[in-house]
Scaffold this motif. Structure first.
Motif, PDB file in Angstrom:
ATOM      1  N   VAL A  10       0.861  -1.181   0.000  1.00 33.72           N
ATOM      2  CA  VAL A  10       0.000   0.000   0.000  1.00 33.72           C
ATOM      3  C   VAL A  10       0.900   1.234   0.000  1.00 33.72           C
ATOM      4  N   VAL A  11       0.791   2.028  -1.045  1.00 37.47           N
ATOM      5  CA  VAL A  11       1.620   3.228  -1.200  1.00 37.47           C
ATOM      6  C   VAL A  11       0.791   4.433  -0.768  1.00 37.47           C
ATOM      7  N   GLY A  12       1.160   5.008   0.354  1.00 30.73           N
ATOM      8  CA  GLY A  12       0.397   6.093   0.957  1.00 30.73           C
ATOM      9  C   GLY A  12      -0.474   5.543   2.064  1.00 30.73           C
ATOM     10  N   CYS A  13      -0.043   5.714   3.311  1.00 32.38           N
ATOM     11  CA  CYS A  13      -0.741   5.113   4.448  1.00 32.38           C
ATOM     12  C   CYS A  13      -1.401   6.191   5.300  1.00 32.38           C
ATOM     13  N   GLY A  14      -2.089   7.125   4.614  1.00 38.84           N
ATOM     14  CA  GLY A  14      -2.864   8.124   5.337  1.00 38.84           C
ATOM     15  C   GLY A  14      -4.199   7.552   5.740  1.00 38.84           C
ATOM     16  N   ALA A  31       2.478  -4.691   3.283  1.00 41.75           N
ATOM     17  CA  ALA A  31       3.506  -3.715   3.639  1.00 41.75           C
ATOM     18  C   ALA A  31       2.996  -2.338   3.234  1.00 41.75           C
ATOM     19  N   VAL A  32       3.462  -1.300   3.935  1.00 43.29           N
ATOM     20  CA  VAL A  32       3.047   0.060   3.601  1.00 43.29           C
ATOM     21  C   VAL A  32       4.283   0.919   3.359  1.00 43.29           C
ATOM     22  N   LEU A  33       4.124   1.876   2.452  1.00 44.52           N
ATOM     23  CA  LEU A  33       5.180   2.831   2.136  1.00 44.52           C
ATOM     24  C   LEU A  33       4.611   4.222   2.326  1.00 44.52           C
ATOM     25  N   ASP A  34       5.228   5.006   3.194  1.00 40.90           N
ATOM     26  CA  ASP A  34       4.740   6.349   3.472  1.00 40.90           C
ATOM     27  C   ASP A  34       5.931   7.239   3.816  1.00 40.90           C
ATOM     28  N   THR A  35       5.856   8.501   3.411  1.00 35.93           N
ATOM     29  CA  THR A  35       6.981   9.410   3.628  1.00 35.93           C
ATOM     30  C   THR A  35       7.000  10.020   5.024  1.00 35.93           C
ATOM     31  N   ASP A  36       5.959   9.814   5.814  1.00 37.88           N
ATOM     32  CA  ASP A  36       5.871  10.379   7.166  1.00 37.88           C
ATOM     33  C   ASP A  36       6.658   9.487   8.123  1.00 37.88           C
ATOM     34  N   ALA A  37       7.838   9.939   8.496  1.00 39.57           N
ATOM     35  CA  ALA A  37       8.729   9.112   9.314  1.00 39.57           C
ATOM     36  C   ALA A  37       8.129   8.798  10.679  1.00 39.57           C
ATOM     37  N   ALA A  38       7.443   9.770  11.291  1.00 40.94           N
ATOM     38  CA  ALA A  38       6.853   9.532  12.608  1.00 40.94           C
ATOM     39  C   ALA A  38       5.732   8.498  12.516  1.00 40.94           C
ATOM     40  N   HIS A  39       4.960   8.573  11.456  1.00 42.40           N
ATOM     41  CA  HIS A  39       3.869   7.623  11.239  1.00 42.40           C
ATOM     42  C   HIS A  39       4.436   6.208  11.068  1.00 42.40           C
ATOM     43  N   VAL A  40       5.456   6.075  10.240  1.00 43.75           N
ATOM     44  CA  VAL A  40       6.078   4.775  10.001  1.00 43.75           C
ATOM     45  C   VAL A  40       6.690   4.226  11.287  1.00 43.75           C
ATOM     46  N   ALA A  41       7.355   5.074  12.049  1.00 40.93           N
ATOM     47  CA  ALA A  41       7.970   4.618  13.303  1.00 40.93           C
ATOM     48  C   ALA A  41       6.912   4.097  14.268  1.00 40.93           C
ATOM     49  N   ALA A  59      -0.382  -5.416  12.585  1.00 41.00           N
ATOM     50  CA  ALA A  59       1.075  -5.503  12.503  1.00 41.00           C
ATOM     51  C   ALA A  59       1.476  -5.505  11.027  1.00 41.00           C
ATOM     52  N   LEU A  60       2.225  -4.503  10.606  1.00 38.17           N
ATOM     53  CA  LEU A  60       2.581  -4.334   9.198  1.00 38.17           C
ATOM     54  C   LEU A  60       4.056  -4.008   9.069  1.00 38.17           C
ATOM     55  N   ARG A  61       4.625  -4.382   7.955  1.00 34.58           N
ATOM     56  CA  ARG A  61       5.931  -3.842   7.603  1.00 34.58           C
ATOM     57  C   ARG A  61       5.716  -2.426   7.086  1.00 34.58           C
ATOM     58  N   ALA A  62       6.495  -1.475   7.563  1.00 33.07           N
ATOM     59  CA  ALA A  62       6.327  -0.080   7.164  1.00 33.07           C
ATOM     60  C   ALA A  62       7.680   0.513   6.808  1.00 33.07           C
ATOM     61  N   GLU A  63       7.744   1.200   5.681  1.00 31.25           N
ATOM     62  CA  GLU A  63       8.985   1.811   5.199  1.00 31.25           C
ATOM     63  C   GLU A  63       8.711   3.239   4.740  1.00 31.25           C
ATOM     64  N   THR A  64       9.732   4.071   4.842  1.00 28.64           N
ATOM     65  CA  THR A  64       9.654   5.431   4.306  1.00 28.64           C
ATOM     66  C   THR A  64      10.346   5.549   2.959  1.00 28.64           C
ATOM     67  N   ASP A  65      11.210   4.607   2.634  1.00 28.07           N
ATOM     68  CA  ASP A  65      12.019   4.677   1.422  1.00 28.07           C
ATOM     69  C   ASP A  65      11.777   3.428   0.576  1.00 28.07           C
ATOM     70  N   ALA A  66      11.375   3.646  -0.672  1.00 26.34           N
ATOM     71  CA  ALA A  66      11.108   2.517  -1.564  1.00 26.34           C
ATOM     72  C   ALA A  66      12.342   1.647  -1.769  1.00 26.34           C
ATOM     73  N   ALA A  67      13.535   2.219  -1.617  1.00 30.19           N
ATOM     74  CA  ALA A  67      14.760   1.439  -1.812  1.00 30.19           C
ATOM     75  C   ALA A  67      14.836   0.267  -0.828  1.00 30.19           C
ATOM     76  N   ALA A  68      14.205   0.401   0.338  1.00 31.03           N
ATOM     77  CA  ALA A  68      14.227  -0.676   1.338  1.00 31.03           C
ATOM     78  C   ALA A  68      13.440  -1.892   0.873  1.00 31.03           C
ATOM     79  N   LEU A  69      12.616  -1.719  -0.148  1.00 27.19           N
ATOM     80  CA  LEU A  69      11.792  -2.811  -0.653  1.00 27.19           C
ATOM     81  C   LEU A  69      12.411  -3.504  -1.861  1.00 27.19           C
ATOM     82  N   PRO A 138       0.423   9.875  14.305  1.00 23.71           N
ATOM     83  CA  PRO A 138       1.325   8.764  14.016  1.00 23.71           C
ATOM     84  C   PRO A 138       0.769   7.419  14.476  1.00 23.71           C
ATOM     85  N   GLY A 139       0.636   6.514  13.496  1.00 24.34           N
ATOM     86  CA  GLY A 139       0.173   5.166  13.797  1.00 24.34           C
ATOM     87  C   GLY A 139      -1.318   5.023  13.989  1.00 24.34           C
ATOM     88  N   ARG A 140      -2.110   6.085  13.726  1.00 26.11           N
ATOM     89  CA  ARG A 140      -3.551   6.046  14.022  1.00 26.11           C
ATOM     90  C   ARG A 140      -4.360   6.630  12.870  1.00 26.11           C
TER      91      ARG A 140
END
Length: 317
Positions: A10-14, A31-41, A59-69, A138-140
């Protein structure tokens, strides 16, 4: 990830991305990809908390950078970023496209499926969501309006390509309908969003004002009529009455919710809105087709001004 389950990014976890990710995590590896670092953390630490209704923590895998995928394989990549970020998001995911994942857009506005087709050789599905939510922090995320169908169909591929994702969505508690041509549903949702979202923003997110003022109700009806003329001129048709929800609310058949649309939240947060992909589309197409759209044009201009005013306001000490 479990090889027997659908693998979804899921790209964009708003608001809506979070709702879909949390539900799908019940039946798929997500897995989710989102640019909000606090949200991902927060998602990494505590899971993604879905509030409202049933509530859950996924419980999800969450990343801020697509390179991690890089090197991961996904069956489906679901885009729920703001329309203006679609091209950039797709560009960052090129290393994942070689395996031929299904690309799916459930975003508002026009142009997203065209971007996915132009930037890949993958099959592309386009759909609409009639539920609503909001990002709480963040996270909600909160699932505000629940139980409405998601409509899904191919823009590059066949209706059969929808089957596995639609089954997962239905199993996850998100009722989904498939159709051979998604545009009928797209037109219906586009008109609703292009009318009600900017009105909600101009009324400062007070949803009751969209229904309690005769002048606002008349403006809503004028805009819906102009949009319908543009849709007809483009050869489009509706899968459902785009203003049915509004009519039922006015008639007292539905409660007036506290959700005035994502555009009101964007204005409050000083974030760019999707006014150009929504009401702006009808203004541009109306001009091109010589269909008068004075109400849409005025509302479009006012929202652009409100965007600028709010950005200026937030820059002040």
């Amino acid at each position: 990830m479990n090889a027997d389950r659908l693998r979804i990014l899921v790209v964009g976890c708003g608001a809506m991305g979070g709702i879909f990710a949390a539900h799908l995590a019940r039946v798929a590896d997500v897995a989710v990809l989102d640019t909000d670092a606090a949200h991902v953390a927060a998602i990494r630490r505590d899971g993604l908390r879905l509030e409202g209704g049933e509530g859950c923590a996924a419980a999800l895998r969450a990343e801020t950078d697509a390179a991690a995928l890089h090197g991961e394989v996904f069956d489906t990549i679901l885009f729920l970023v703001k329309s203006g970020h679609t091209a950039g998001a797709l560009a960052g995911l090129q290393s994942l496209l070689a395996q031929g994942p299904l690309l799916v857009t459930l975003q508002n506005g026009m142009g997203n499926s065209e971007i996915l087709e132009a930037g890949s050789t993958c099959k592309v599905l386009r759909g609409i969501v009639l539920d609503a939510g909001r990002y709480l922090g963040p996270g909600r995320v909160e699932h505000l309006i629940r139980g409405n169908p998601t409509w899904l169909g191919p823009t590059r591929g066949a209706v059969g390509d929808c089957a596995r994702l639609a089954e997962a969505l239905n199993d996850a508690g998100l009722p989904t309908r498939t159709l051979a041509d998604p545009m009928d549903a797209v037109w219906s949702k586009l008109v609703f969003n292009s009318v009600m979202n900017p009105i909600g923003a101009l009324l400062l997110g007070v949803n009751a004002a969209r229904y309690g003022s005769p002048e606002v109700c008349a403006l809503v009806d004028d805009m819906a009529g102009e949009c319908a003329q543009v849709v007809r001129a483009l050869g489009g048709r509706y899968a459902f009455d785009p203003m049915a929800f509004v009519k039922e609310t006015r008639a007292g058949l539905r409660p007036v919710t506290r959700h005035a649309g994502s555009m009101a939240l964007d204005i409050a947060n000083g974030a760019p809105t999707e006014i150009d992909e929504l009401t702006g589309f009808f203004v541009r197409e109306g001009d091109r087709l010589n269909v008068p759209v004075p109400a849409c044009r005025t509302v479009y201009r006012l929202v652009k001004g409100l965007e600028a005013a709010r950005a200026w306001q937030l820059r002040q000490p």
